[in-house]
Motif scaffolding. Sequence first.
Motif, short mmCIF file in Angstrom:
data_model
loop_
_atom_site.label_atom_id
_atom_site.label_comp_id
_atom_site.label_asym_id
_atom_site.label_seq_id
_atom_site.Cartn_x
_atom_site.Cartn_y
_atom_site.Cartn_z
N ILE A 52 0.81 -1.13 -0.07
CA ILE A 52 -0.04 0.11 -0.12
C ILE A 52 0.76 1.43 0.10
CG2 ILE A 52 -1.78 1.34 1.17
CD1 ILE A 52 -3.08 -1.28 2.12
N ALA A 53 1.98 1.30 0.96
CA ALA A 53 2.72 2.52 0.90
C ALA A 53 3.65 2.74 -0.45
CB ALA A 53 3.81 2.30 1.94
N SER A 54 3.97 1.61 -0.98
CA SER A 54 4.72 1.64 -2.38
C SER A 54 3.91 2.26 -3.46
CB SER A 54 5.22 0.26 -2.64
OG SER A 54 4.24 -0.60 -2.92
N PRO A 102 -5.47 14.82 5.41
CA PRO A 102 -6.01 13.60 5.43
C PRO A 102 -6.97 13.10 4.47
CG PRO A 102 -6.85 15.08 6.93
CD PRO A 102 -5.71 15.63 6.52
N ILE A 103 -7.54 13.90 3.75
CA ILE A 103 -8.20 13.77 2.65
C ILE A 103 -7.64 13.18 1.26
CG2 ILE A 103 -9.82 14.79 0.92
CD1 ILE A 103 -11.30 16.38 3.11
N VAL A 104 -6.47 13.93 1.12
CA VAL A 104 -5.75 13.51 0.11
C VAL A 104 -5.07 12.09 0.13
CG1 VAL A 104 -3.53 13.88 -1.28
CG2 VAL A 104 -4.83 15.96 -0.94
N THR A 105 -4.51 11.94 1.60
CA THR A 105 -3.89 10.52 1.77
C THR A 105 -5.12 9.46 1.73
OG1 THR A 105 -2.47 11.83 3.40
CG2 THR A 105 -2.87 9.21 3.59
N THR A 106 -6.20 9.64 2.14
CA THR A 106 -7.02 8.57 2.00
C THR A 106 -7.54 8.38 0.48
OG1 THR A 106 -7.55 9.15 4.39
CG2 THR A 106 -9.03 7.55 3.40
N LEU A 107 -7.88 9.34 -0.09
CA LEU A 107 -8.41 9.38 -1.47
C LEU A 107 -7.19 8.33 -2.35
CD1 LEU A 107 -9.62 12.78 -2.38
CD2 LEU A 107 -10.98 10.89 -1.97
N ILE A 109 -4.99 6.33 -1.02
CA ILE A 109 -5.18 4.86 -0.42
C ILE A 109 -6.16 4.24 -0.87
CG2 ILE A 109 -5.22 3.54 1.70
CD1 ILE A 109 -3.25 5.63 2.84
N ALA A 110 -7.19 4.77 -1.15
CA ALA A 110 -8.78 3.92 -1.31
C ALA A 110 -8.55 3.65 -2.73
CB ALA A 110 -9.97 4.91 -1.07
N GLY A 111 -8.05 4.65 -3.56
CA GLY A 111 -7.95 4.41 -4.89
C GLY A 111 -6.93 3.41 -5.51
N ALA A 112 -5.58 3.50 -4.63
CA ALA A 112 -4.53 2.53 -5.16
C ALA A 112 -4.76 1.30 -4.17
CB ALA A 112 -3.28 3.25 -5.02
N LEU A 154 -2.06 2.13 9.21
CA LEU A 154 -0.70 2.59 9.33
C LEU A 154 -0.10 3.58 8.03
CD1 LEU A 154 1.88 2.55 11.17
CD2 LEU A 154 2.77 0.22 10.11
N ALA A 155 -0.57 2.88 7.10
CA ALA A 155 0.09 3.78 5.73
C ALA A 155 -0.81 5.16 5.70
CB ALA A 155 -0.42 3.01 4.53
N ALA A 156 -2.12 5.12 6.11
CA ALA A 156 -2.66 6.31 6.08
C ALA A 156 -2.17 7.39 7.02
CB ALA A 156 -4.04 6.18 6.30
#
Length: 266
Positions: A52-54, A102-107, A109-112, A154-156
């Motif tokens: 997820i992080a990569s 937080p919004i950019v991060t989760t968008l 993570i959810a998309g990738a 954790l990635a978020a």
Amino acid sequence: MTTPTRRLPGLDRVTAAMREFGRGFSLGLDVIVAIFKRPFQAREFIQQFWFIASVSITPAILVAIPFGAVISLQLGTLTSQIGASSFNGAASVLAVVQQASPIVTTLIIAGAGGSAICADLGSRKIREEIDAMEVLGVSPIQRLIVPRVLAAILAAVLLNGLVSVVGVAGGYFFNVVVQGGTPGAYLASFNALAQLPDLWVGMIKAFIFGFLAGVVAAYRGLNPRGGPKGVGDVVNQSVVITFLLLFFVNTVITGLYLQLVPAKGT
């Protein structure tokens, strides 16, 4: 002779939506309970976190730069019009840390990451691997879902910190270089108005959003319909549902924070 009951238009859809929400909520509770059970799948957790992080770190950085720039430029223009340019730094940084990051991060993570989690679980489901695990007495929630949800959380949280730094740096650059702002005033206004809870609320949002992204992706992945095409459908659904929940929960948390935590200096 009895008259047949007429259903209200759309009632079946509302009932089905509420049923789906209840099942997803139940899965979320099961995941929370399973987190504290042993054995913990540490190897699976590390692999999922690294994946997820990569796949998320580069898009998150690339999106954070224009986000910080747009916020800084827009606020810089508005504060100049009302004669409050000295507060541009505080407004820009707080907007990035509390809302945009937080919004950019989760968008991302959810998309990738979330879409990959959903596709993986959906493929396992249509191949009946998950049913086989249940027959053998292995809990799919503890074995497959918990490591993925924790990895998303954790990635978020970690990416949220990185996106905050990049967004603030981008806003600083565009305010000072492009708009001709004063570096000292930019930093001084931030120090004067920002407080530690402003940082904590962004991290709490990232934690909750990461949990929601992981649970929604897992729930939709466990319920595909129609073979491989159904897997593609639930992947799209998981991303859309996560986005909708994200903005709704963000509104609730922001409203509670602004009501419960007094602003600095008040």
